[in-house]
Design an enzyme around this catalytic site. Sequence first.
Site, PDB file in Angstrom:
ATOM      1  N   GLY A   1      74.027 -29.973  63.928  1.00 33.94           N
ATOM      2  CA  GLY A   1      73.627 -31.444  64.890  1.00 33.94           C
ATOM      3  C   GLY A   1      73.187 -32.625  64.534  1.00 33.94           C
ATOM      4  O   GLY A   1      73.158 -33.707  64.565  1.00 33.94           O
TER       5      GLY A   1
ATOM      6  N   ILE B   1      77.731 -32.355  70.088  1.00 34.68           N
ATOM      7  CA  ILE B   1      79.410 -31.039  70.405  1.00 34.68           C
ATOM      8  C   ILE B   1      78.729 -31.159  72.155  1.00 34.68           C
ATOM      9  O   ILE B   1      78.354 -31.277  72.321  1.00 34.68           O
ATOM     10  CB  ILE B   1      78.926 -29.901  69.883  1.00 34.68           C
ATOM     11  CG1 ILE B   1      79.526 -29.873  67.998  1.00 34.68           C
ATOM     12  CG2 ILE B   1      80.647 -28.836  69.840  1.00 34.68           C
ATOM     13  CD1 ILE B   1      78.952 -29.028  67.436  1.00 34.68           C
TER      14      ILE B   1
ATOM     15  N   TYR C   1      70.584  -7.726  57.436  1.00 29.14           N
ATOM     16  CA  TYR C   1      69.880  -8.478  58.081  1.00 29.14           C
ATOM     17  C   TYR C   1      68.626  -7.702  58.336  1.00 29.14           C
ATOM     18  O   TYR C   1      68.502  -6.386  58.108  1.00 29.14           O
ATOM     19  CB  TYR C   1      69.912  -8.099  59.928  1.00 29.14           C
ATOM     20  CG  TYR C   1      69.521  -8.674  60.988  1.00 29.14           C
ATOM     21  CD1 TYR C   1      69.858  -9.988  61.068  1.00 29.14           C
ATOM     22  CD2 TYR C   1      68.054  -8.320  61.200  1.00 29.14           C
ATOM     23  CE1 TYR C   1      69.323 -10.603  62.159  1.00 29.14           C
ATOM     24  CE2 TYR C   1      67.820  -9.127  62.580  1.00 29.14           C
ATOM     25  CZ  TYR C   1      68.449 -10.281  62.786  1.00 29.14           C
ATOM     26  OH  TYR C   1      67.300 -10.935  63.719  1.00 29.14           O
TER      27      TYR C   1
ATOM     28  N   GLY D   1      76.674 -34.913  64.169  1.00 25.51           N
ATOM     29  CA  GLY D   1      76.227 -35.709  66.077  1.00 25.51           C
ATOM     30  C   GLY D   1      76.405 -34.270  67.045  1.00 25.51           C
ATOM     31  O   GLY D   1      75.693 -33.410  67.047  1.00 25.51           O
TER      32      GLY D   1
END
Length: 497
Positions: A225, A230, A403, A228
Amino acid sequence: MANLATPVFSEGSVPELSDETLAGFSAIVGNENVLTGKADRYAYSRDRMPYGLFKLRADSLPGTLPGAIVSPRDADEVQAVVDYARQRKLRLIPFGAGSGVLGGTVPLVDEVMVDLKRLNRIVDLNTVDGTVTVQAGMNGMQFEQELAQRGFTAGHLPQSIAMSTVGGWVACRGAGQASSRYGKIEDMVLGLKAVLPNGKKVEVRPVARRAVGPSIKDLFVGSEGVLGFITEVTLRVWRQPEYATPLVLAFRTIESGFQALREVMQSELRPEVIRLYDEKESAQRTEGMLEFADRPILCIMKFSGKEQLATVERDMSLAICRKHDAVLAGLAPYEHWEATRFHSYSTKWQSDGHYMDTIEVTGTWTHLLDMYTAMRVAAQAIHPEMHFGAHWSHIYPEGACQYMTVRLPPMPEQDAILLHQQAWDTIERLCLEMGGSVAHHHGAGLFRNPWVRVELNEGLNMLQILKDGLDPDNLINPGKLALRQPTGSTWQMKESA
């Protein structure tokens, strides 16, 4: 190298936007699509970042309340909102569904949240080209279900699919559980449309490939973000697989599991799912299974597609694993995973007062075993009751995503915050020292700022120059991706060399 210390937060009331300012937003999106109540602002004040939850449990916030929440219905209204805010020097944050875990949508200086969930439909499904064009605010599960009704899949199946948006996948450079077969989101995006911080629209046309300079598309994939909004993306889609077949295997050691998985991927085989668990995470899933008595490492695989091809891939992968001393086991661990693959495990522990978080990094085969060992030993040394478990579920010819789950027992919040940050700093430092990437698919957000600066080095200055050119007033999601903080930010990471 950056050293993470305690963030400093400014407490107190957040100034509300003036009636005149709110009326301007209402004129664009409709009064019913502008939220200003304290409860609404409170709900949008954090994403699913565990640190934010820890602050919430202590009657605090990770940042501030947003000034308001604005919900445009289409790209034209997004553009109008951006223009209006730019003229008045109001800061905005693009918001999908708030499933991020690193503070990527946390307001720092009472920004206005721009909720994109009204942009929520499939625009076109092109069955000839095998593409789908979809608005950025569409819920991931609804998107996949609608594709399935027409015989297709996008192949992007993150655990958070039911609480995330398609645009969020792209903005955070996400990866789904079937990434070994279908790729990650950057492999799926063919084109997109966005509204820039200067209010102009940009379009990257969806084609198979281009050679017209650096990839504008890839500036937005993972931009979180800051460059801009999307508003629309075009993705590859695939026919729903006609056949699927699983494998459950038991390995003697993590090292033999790594060797087998590396050979599978370097043999150009592509399981839809391939997951390897360390001994702690394996034990939770294999209790009472005799195959794991002397082979305590669990591996789950799933092959799909055309039956003949999937069968060949399965048989070849099984032969490789057997060469590394694996044995077949019952399917119960796979069936449990399949039934719960989109569930979050953190709720139970967080509700009981524990301090739980997940950290995912990328490592190379050369360093992965040493990386795991060093991180496990270092994390467990932080506190005698520190839980540390790991699995590897995005596998590549060159390495894998590690992970990790870390969990501290209930304790005073101030003590837990310090130990939690120490665990993060220790693990991310080790990752950088061993040549890995500090983030695989959760993105950078706000919390990873110190280590992103180290990994990107001079590349971060390149991003800052681009950001400044498009957004000289630092109005669009400021302070994220390790970029410059907005004036008056409540997030002040103390860093030292």
